[in-house]
Design an enzyme around this catalytic site. Structure first.
Site, PDB file in Angstrom:
ATOM      1  N   ARG A 165      -8.236 -34.843 -22.205  1.00 27.81           N
ATOM      2  CA  ARG A 165      -7.400 -35.928 -21.688  1.00 27.81           C
ATOM      3  C   ARG A 165      -8.025 -36.693 -20.534  1.00 27.81           C
ATOM      4  NH1 ARG A 165      -3.611 -32.030 -23.538  1.00 27.81           N
ATOM      5  NH2 ARG A 165      -2.579 -32.911 -25.360  1.00 27.81           N
TER       6      ARG A 165
ATOM      7  N   THR B 233      -7.844 -28.620 -21.603  1.00 28.30           N
ATOM      8  CA  THR B 233      -7.567 -29.898 -22.259  1.00 28.30           C
ATOM      9  C   THR B 233      -7.229 -30.999 -21.258  1.00 28.30           C
ATOM     10  OG1 THR B 233      -5.241 -29.288 -22.545  1.00 28.30           O
ATOM     11  CG2 THR B 233      -6.730 -28.785 -24.363  1.00 28.30           C
TER      12      THR B 233
ATOM     13  N   GLY C  44      -3.671 -22.387 -22.877  1.00 27.56           N
ATOM     14  CA  GLY C  44      -3.670 -21.141 -23.632  1.00 27.56           C
ATOM     15  C   GLY C  44      -2.346 -20.426 -23.640  1.00 27.56           C
TER      16      GLY C  44
ATOM     17  N   GLU D 121      -0.010 -20.227 -25.685  1.00 25.95           N
ATOM     18  CA  GLU D 121       0.380 -19.617 -26.954  1.00 25.95           C
ATOM     19  C   GLU D 121      -0.473 -18.393 -27.293  1.00 25.95           C
ATOM     20  OE1 GLU D 121       2.639 -22.576 -26.366  1.00 25.95           O
ATOM     21  OE2 GLU D 121       0.528 -23.109 -26.508  1.00 25.95           O
TER      22      GLU D 121
ATOM     23  N   ASN E 210       5.068 -23.018 -20.754  1.00 26.57           N
ATOM     24  CA  ASN E 210       6.068 -22.068 -21.221  1.00 26.57           C
ATOM     25  C   ASN E 210       5.673 -20.623 -20.949  1.00 26.57           C
ATOM     26  OD1 ASN E 210       4.256 -23.077 -23.651  1.00 26.57           O
ATOM     27  ND2 ASN E 210       4.678 -20.914 -23.996  1.00 26.57           N
TER      28      ASN E 210
ATOM     29  N   ASP F 296      10.162 -23.083 -25.639  1.00 24.71           N
ATOM     30  CA  ASP F 296       8.898 -23.815 -25.497  1.00 24.71           C
ATOM     31  C   ASP F 296       9.111 -25.117 -24.719  1.00 24.71           C
ATOM     32  OD1 ASP F 296       6.154 -24.059 -25.851  1.00 24.71           O
ATOM     33  OD2 ASP F 296       6.339 -25.192 -27.700  1.00 24.71           O
TER      34      ASP F 296
ATOM     35  N   ASP G  34       8.073 -26.087 -21.987  1.00 22.61           N
ATOM     36  CA  ASP G  34       7.147 -26.093 -20.859  1.00 22.61           C
ATOM     37  C   ASP G  34       6.969 -27.488 -20.275  1.00 22.61           C
ATOM     38  OD1 ASP G  34       5.895 -26.751 -23.259  1.00 22.61           O
ATOM     39  OD2 ASP G  34       3.955 -26.023 -22.612  1.00 22.61           O
TER      40      ASP G  34
END
Length: 688
Positions: free
Chosen positions: A141, A185, A201, A203, A271, A314, A316
């Protein structure tokens, strides 16, 4: 409020001696520091425009009276970098002294002549194409700039510094290992000789953190963890006697903001892990889904505000925080705001983290199995997306935000992919408005047991949009003094997942759309004043700059993998003297959930990640005879599954690259399925 009553301190691991030694000799960049402390002018030298992340430019050569005359000044293709279906192109270019710097979803960096678009140099990252711990598309990004260097976080969890003149690598520091579930990212932030970077990360059962590095050498100065270790302050919000917090997520997807006068750096966290299963992590689970402030020099905790207690949806916080100054009840106040996936904007005092506009703890639905929080913080004002789902055929229950679920799917809005996700939110000091993109999408939430394995997905459930359910968006001006809607556009496509917008003193808001259109709106009224077809998914935040007295507007156009918009590798720049016209429109993204493409008869093989489109089944729709066997083979880079939408009916399990699983379909019927790790990836088997 519960947040105000808890006196907890984030755990900070500091290399104090190293920091003190390096800090005394660390060089800084007075020019860049001055530029990013002040208003944005002819150059755009940090991801959010300046340290506030306001994305507001003082340039006003292009304004509401002449914006209709804009045409393309140049369009440059970046040699195919990131131009495939697994990538997203969401970076904001940086511009200084007539040179533009842009990074693609493959972490490749290009320097361009900002007046002509000619490529000056290029850096090819060479990152491992087998990286399997990327959550939601290969994306970078943006960059940071300082001390003659460009700073880029990479998907392999390395932070790289490049020479601005040549693209030569000056240093590379590993913040973690991608094999352990970590990637980067977000764009880093440079200020006063320090580079700040979050790490993703959430997840994959990781422990979130903010890392500060010496900008000249890449030496790590300190790490501030966003999750407490057992026995440390904050661990009382996790189950006693466990180490669940050590794999509890709270990662940082966003570029921090910084207030030099207060000496604080700000960010939001993601999250909890596992995402959808709260049964083993009783408590509020700090510091998941929180706004945080640390001392910029040392990483010491100052304050936090948790947007969602014990997050199981989720929800977040991923959009960058925005700093702004305002007047409330006749008194000057220092504000901070962040737009959440919940659909609300959270507006606080950045000196202490207390709400500037009321946020009330209110009772919410309960499920003892999920160890749900008794109350949630509800901002006063307006939500930018709907917060209740409608009941759809095939489902037993639909609910509103914070509804509970277990192993039977429950429909909810906003979904965990709804509201404002990674998209940045600009602020105009002229109007006092935040410009908030949103995604309108229903999800069917379900929980299941999940076992933690290092470097493997660890979500404890799933959320998938029901087949045929509509997906759209909103673009909303929120008044910063009241947290209410000043104006709102309903958009045909989801726009909360990466694009965002930017605003100028010329009274304009510029934003792109997934169908390739680039728009200019009146910042005060929302009226559309200009539209241009770029030919690729326009899913990146634009920037503004000036070269030789001419103002330009630039945007990266190359699609957003999560939305399925048209991928590519193009950077566009526009000016009042431009001569380039629009391109043909690309295929538009989906507006309803489900598999697309022709139905292929007699196919006995479905490839996951086919045709260089990582998050796809090929063919995605097949017709077979009852009793036929279909072999699912993963030819992509990431782990994938083919999992029945009717949970438990049939499942290939998660297959790594090269893995295969054969499924026999004995009975006639219409079988829809998803990839469980990537539940926006749909397929269909029609059995006759």
């Amino acid at each position: 409020m519960r947040r105000l009553g808890q006196q907890v301190v984030a755990v900070v691991t500091m290399f104090s001696f190293l920091f003190l030694m390096v800090h005394t000799t660390r060089a800084a960049d007075p020019e860049i520091d001055r530029m990013i402390r002040g208003p944005v002018g002819k150059d755009w030298v940090t991801n959010g425009g300046n340290l506030t992340n306001q994305r507001y430019s003082t340039l006003k050569q292009i304004d509401t009276t002449n914006v209709g005359q804009l045409k393309g000044a140049w369009m440059t293709r970046l040699k195919g970098s990131g131009a495939a279906g697994k990538y997203s192109f969401e970076a904001s270019p940086l511009v200084k002294d007539g040179i533009m710097y842009i990074v693609t979803g493959n972490d490749d960096v290009f320097a361009l002549n900002a007046k002509t678009g000619a490529i000056i140099w290029e850096y090819w990252s060479g990152i491992d194409q087998r990286i399997s711990t990327v959550c939601c598309g290969w994306v970078n990004r943006g960059l940071a700039m300082g001390e003659g260097l460009l700073y880029s976080g990479q998907l392999d969890a390395n932070l790289v510094a490049l020479d601005m003149k040549t693209g030569e690598v000056k240093w590379k520091t590993a913040l973690e290992k991608w094999e352990n579930g970590h990637t980067i990212t977000s764009a880093p932030l440079y200020y006063d000789g320090i580079v700040y970077s979050g790490i993703a990360g959430g997840e994959f059962g990781v422990r979130g953190r903010l890392t500060a590095l010496d900008a000249k050498t890449g030496a790590i100065l300190w790490r501030s963890y966003t999750l407490p270790a057992p026995g440390e302050r904050g661990s009382e919000t996790w189950p006693p006697g466990t180490d669940h917090s050590m794999r509890g997520g709270a990662t940082i997807w966003n570029t921090p903001a910084l207030d030099p006068d207060l000496g604080l750096v700000y960010f939001v966290t993601g999250n909890c892990g596992p995402d959808y299963d709260g049964s083993m992590r009783e408590g509020d689970n700090l510091y998941c889904a929180s706004m945080m402030a640390l001392k910029a020099k040392t990483g010491e905790y100052v304050w936090h505000f948790q947007q969602v207690h014990h997050d199981i949806w989720d929800y977040d916080a991923a959009s960058p925080v925005v700093l702004f100054d305002t007047v409330i009840d006749g008194k000057p106040r220092k504000g901070i705001a962040e737009a959440g996936r919940t659909g609300w904007v959270y507006i606080l005092d950045r000196t202490d983290g207390k709400p500037l506009i009321g946020i009330d703890e209110k009772p919410v639905p309960q499920d003892p199995r999920q160890k749900t929080a008794k109350t949630q913080p509800i901002p006063r004002g307006d939500a930018v997306v709907p917060q209740c789902a409608e009941l759809l055929p095939g489902y037993e229950k639909a609910g509103c935000i914070f509804e509970t679920f277990w192993e039977t799917p429950v429909l909810m809005q906003p979904s965990g992919i709804g509201g404002t996700n990674w998209s940045p939110v600009p602020y105009s000091p002229d109007t006092g408005y935040f410009y908030v993109p949103g995604t309108v999408r229903t999800s069917a939430f379900t929980r299941f047991s999940d076992k933690y394995l290092l470097g493997q997905r660890y979500t404890g459930g799933s959320q998938a949009a029901p087949i045929g359910s509509p997906m759209s968006g909103t673009f909303t001006a929120i008044d910063s003094k009241t947290n209410t809607i000043a104006w709102q556009h309903k958009t045909p496509y989801r726009i909360g997942g990466g694009g965002g917008s930017s605003v100028t003193a010329g009274g304009l808001v510029f934003r792109g759309e997934p169908d390739g259109n680039f728009l200019a709106l009146d910042a005060n009224s929302g009226k559309e004043l200009w539209r241009f077809q770029t030919g690729f998914g326009a899913d990146a935040p634009p920037v503004f700059y000036e070269v030789d007295g001419e103002q330009y507007v630039a945007i990266a156009t190359g699609g957003n993998q999560l939305q399925g918009s048209a991928y590519g590798d193009a950077v566009w720049a526009f000016s009042l003297k431009g001569q380039l016209g629009p391109l043909w429109p690309p295929p538009p993204p989906q507006t309803a959930a489900g598999p697309t493409g022709p139905i292929v008869g007699g196919a006995d093989t479905v490839r996951m990640g086919a045709n260089n489109v990582e998050y796809s089944f090929g063919p995605s729709r097949i017709r077979i005879k009852a009793g036929a066997t279909v072999t699912f083979t993963n030819v992509g880079d990431l782990p994938h599954s083919a999992t029945s939408m009717e949970r438990g009916k049939w499942d290939t399990g998660v297959l790594v690259k090269g893995g295969s699983k054969a499924i026999t379909f004995a009975q006639p019927g219409n079988y829809f399925y998803i990839c469980l790790p990537h539940p926006w990836q749909y397929g269909q088997v029609i059995v006759e």
